[in-house]
Design a protein around this motif. Sequence first.
Motif, PDB file in Angstrom:
ATOM      1  N   THR A  48       0.827  -1.208   0.000  1.00 43.62           N
ATOM      2  CA  THR A  48       0.000   0.000   0.000  1.00 43.62           C
ATOM      3  C   THR A  48       0.863   1.260   0.000  1.00 43.62           C
ATOM      4  N   ASP A  49       0.222   2.378  -0.285  1.00 45.64           N
ATOM      5  CA  ASP A  49       0.895   3.680  -0.329  1.00 45.64           C
ATOM      6  C   ASP A  49       2.114   3.642  -1.255  1.00 45.64           C
ATOM      7  N   CYS A  50       1.914   3.064  -2.431  1.00 48.63           N
ATOM      8  CA  CYS A  50       3.000   2.946  -3.413  1.00 48.63           C
ATOM      9  C   CYS A  50       2.400   2.849  -4.807  1.00 48.63           C
ATOM     10  N   LYS A  51       3.260   2.953  -5.801  1.00 46.66           N
ATOM     11  CA  LYS A  51       2.879   2.687  -7.186  1.00 46.66           C
ATOM     12  C   LYS A  51       3.222   1.234  -7.493  1.00 46.66           C
ATOM     13  N   ARG A  52       2.236   0.450  -7.913  1.00 47.17           N
ATOM     14  CA  ARG A  52       2.462  -0.960  -8.211  1.00 47.17           C
ATOM     15  C   ARG A  52       2.547  -1.172  -9.722  1.00 47.17           C
ATOM     16  N   VAL A  53       3.597  -1.853 -10.146  1.00 48.27           N
ATOM     17  CA  VAL A  53       3.764  -2.157 -11.565  1.00 48.27           C
ATOM     18  C   VAL A  53       3.110  -3.503 -11.862  1.00 48.27           C
ATOM     19  N   ILE A  54       2.148  -3.511 -12.796  1.00 46.06           N
ATOM     20  CA  ILE A  54       1.408  -4.717 -13.164  1.00 46.06           C
ATOM     21  C   ILE A  54       1.773  -5.106 -14.598  1.00 46.06           C
ATOM     22  N   PRO A  55       2.438  -6.245 -14.800  1.00 42.83           N
ATOM     23  CA  PRO A  55       2.862  -6.616 -16.154  1.00 42.83           C
ATOM     24  C   PRO A  55       1.723  -7.163 -17.020  1.00 42.83           C
ATOM     25  N   PHE A  56       1.499  -6.532 -18.156  1.00 38.64           N
ATOM     26  CA  PHE A  56       0.568  -7.003 -19.190  1.00 38.64           C
ATOM     27  C   PHE A  56       1.411  -7.530 -20.362  1.00 38.64           C
ATOM     28  N   ASP A  57       0.762  -7.893 -21.454  1.00 35.16           N
ATOM     29  CA  ASP A  57       1.520  -8.209 -22.664  1.00 35.16           C
ATOM     30  C   ASP A  57       1.643  -6.944 -23.502  1.00 35.16           C
ATOM     31  N   GLU A  58       2.299  -7.047 -24.648  1.00 36.43           N
ATOM     32  CA  GLU A  58       2.574  -5.865 -25.477  1.00 36.43           C
ATOM     33  C   GLU A  58       1.322  -5.228 -26.058  1.00 36.43           C
ATOM     34  N   CYS A  59       0.207  -5.977 -26.078  1.00 42.00           N
ATOM     35  CA  CYS A  59      -1.048  -5.448 -26.638  1.00 42.00           C
ATOM     36  C   CYS A  59      -2.017  -4.997 -25.551  1.00 42.00           C
ATOM     37  N   PHE A  60      -1.594  -5.062 -24.299  1.00 39.29           N
ATOM     38  CA  PHE A  60      -2.451  -4.733 -23.155  1.00 39.29           C
ATOM     39  C   PHE A  60      -3.762  -5.520 -23.223  1.00 39.29           C
ATOM     40  N   THR A  61      -3.626  -6.827 -23.426  1.00 39.52           N
ATOM     41  CA  THR A  61      -4.781  -7.714 -23.453  1.00 39.52           C
ATOM     42  C   THR A  61      -5.495  -7.697 -22.103  1.00 39.52           C
ATOM     43  N   THR A  62      -6.833  -7.668 -22.129  1.00 37.09           N
ATOM     44  CA  THR A  62      -7.603  -7.639 -20.880  1.00 37.09           C
ATOM     45  C   THR A  62      -8.529  -8.846 -20.720  1.00 37.09           C
ATOM     46  N   SER A  63      -8.555  -9.734 -21.709  1.00 32.88           N
ATOM     47  CA  SER A  63      -9.429 -10.906 -21.597  1.00 32.88           C
ATOM     48  C   SER A  63      -8.734 -11.993 -20.773  1.00 32.88           C
ATOM     49  N   VAL A  64      -9.388 -12.425 -19.701  1.00 35.15           N
ATOM     50  CA  VAL A  64      -8.849 -13.446 -18.801  1.00 35.15           C
ATOM     51  C   VAL A  64      -9.549 -14.762 -19.093  1.00 35.15           C
ATOM     52  N   GLY A  65      -8.768 -15.815 -19.272  1.00 37.69           N
ATOM     53  CA  GLY A  65      -9.381 -17.113 -19.571  1.00 37.69           C
ATOM     54  C   GLY A  65      -8.344 -18.202 -19.721  1.00 37.69           C
ATOM     55  N   SER A  66      -8.769 -19.301 -20.356  1.00 39.74           N
ATOM     56  CA  SER A  66      -7.910 -20.484 -20.480  1.00 39.74           C
ATOM     57  C   SER A  66      -7.329 -20.669 -21.874  1.00 39.74           C
ATOM     58  N   ARG A  67      -7.730 -19.840 -22.838  1.00 41.43           N
ATOM     59  CA  ARG A  67      -7.148 -19.943 -24.178  1.00 41.43           C
ATOM     60  C   ARG A  67      -5.709 -19.441 -24.158  1.00 41.43           C
ATOM     61  N   PRO A  68      -4.875 -19.950 -25.073  1.00 37.90           N
ATOM     62  CA  PRO A  68      -3.478 -19.500 -25.096  1.00 37.90           C
ATOM     63  C   PRO A  68      -3.323 -17.990 -25.190  1.00 37.90           C
ATOM     64  N   SER A  69      -4.233 -17.323 -25.879  1.00 36.13           N
ATOM     65  CA  SER A  69      -4.129 -15.879 -26.068  1.00 36.13           C
ATOM     66  C   SER A  69      -4.725 -15.086 -24.909  1.00 36.13           C
ATOM     67  N   ASP A  70      -5.385 -15.773 -23.987  1.00 43.74           N
ATOM     68  CA  ASP A  70      -5.989 -15.096 -22.837  1.00 43.74           C
ATOM     69  C   ASP A  70      -4.958 -14.866 -21.734  1.00 43.74           C
ATOM     70  N   ILE A  71      -5.272 -13.935 -20.842  1.00 45.08           N
ATOM     71  CA  ILE A  71      -4.455 -13.708 -19.661  1.00 45.08           C
ATOM     72  C   ILE A  71      -4.713 -14.830 -18.654  1.00 45.08           C
TER      73      ILE A  71
END
Length: 271
Positions: free
Chosen positions: A92-115
């Motif tokens: 808390t009380d900090c900036k947290r770095v959250i790693p995404f992929d290069e396309c900033f994908t937001t779909s979460v799931g079980s497919r290879p292309s999902d997060i």
Amino acid sequence: MLNILKRSNTLAFGIISVIFTFVPEALFAKYKLLTNYSDEINIILVRIIVFILIFVLSIIINNLYLKFRKEVHIKGNNYNIYIKYGDLFKMTDCKRVIPFDECFTTSVGSRPSDINPNSICGQYLNNNHISNMQALINNIHLKPSKRKSKYENKECYTSGKLVPNGDDLLLAFAKLDEEGLGRLTRDEYLDCLSVLWEEIDKYYGQKDVCIPILGSGVTRMGDVSPTQQELLDMIICSYKLSPYKIKSPYKLYIVCKKRDDFSLNKIGESL
């Protein structure tokens, strides 16, 4: 083991120096271990035994400290790095770095292309709904990379670039292959870190910054992916060499997961 012996020896000599300086010689003379020898010989013998006992005790103390410590502090002329076991999302009380992929994908799931829902990015998206990622990107006028992603020829962003979302800094990290899987070479990983330090310098806003060990999750790095231990050493080394640092009194925190093949006591050994 050699480092433990060195630290124990330093600690033992420090304690012994205090004892031999302030404890009167007459106290050592009270103990006659060799009755047929002079007081001087007995005093020397007692002192040797005291030193051995304190040295053994120092080894025990050092081992217990190394076994149970949860944080390491690395300090330089213009930086403070804290490496600690913990949960990035509990910082808390900090900036947290959250790693995404290069396309900033937001779909979460079980497919290879999902997060992956178990990844840091997946946990973040499950707890922080992002309705319009493109709006966040446009808000800071982040331009896409000149090249297209290998995955479906999508627009992508330079690895290391950050997109602020409140107190969180969303990171363009892994490049995607044709199947949508995250991949980076070692050189690309180091290039990403170089860009990241410059971006953090821009966005940390007089707060501490917390990052995970980037690449220790599902991102693939060549045929033999570096261990979490090796990745941590690469991150620390890259930050030390970067001209971009978080200015004191603010600090960089690297939050690690406990693993059988990882130890805070082995920092720097893989370099």
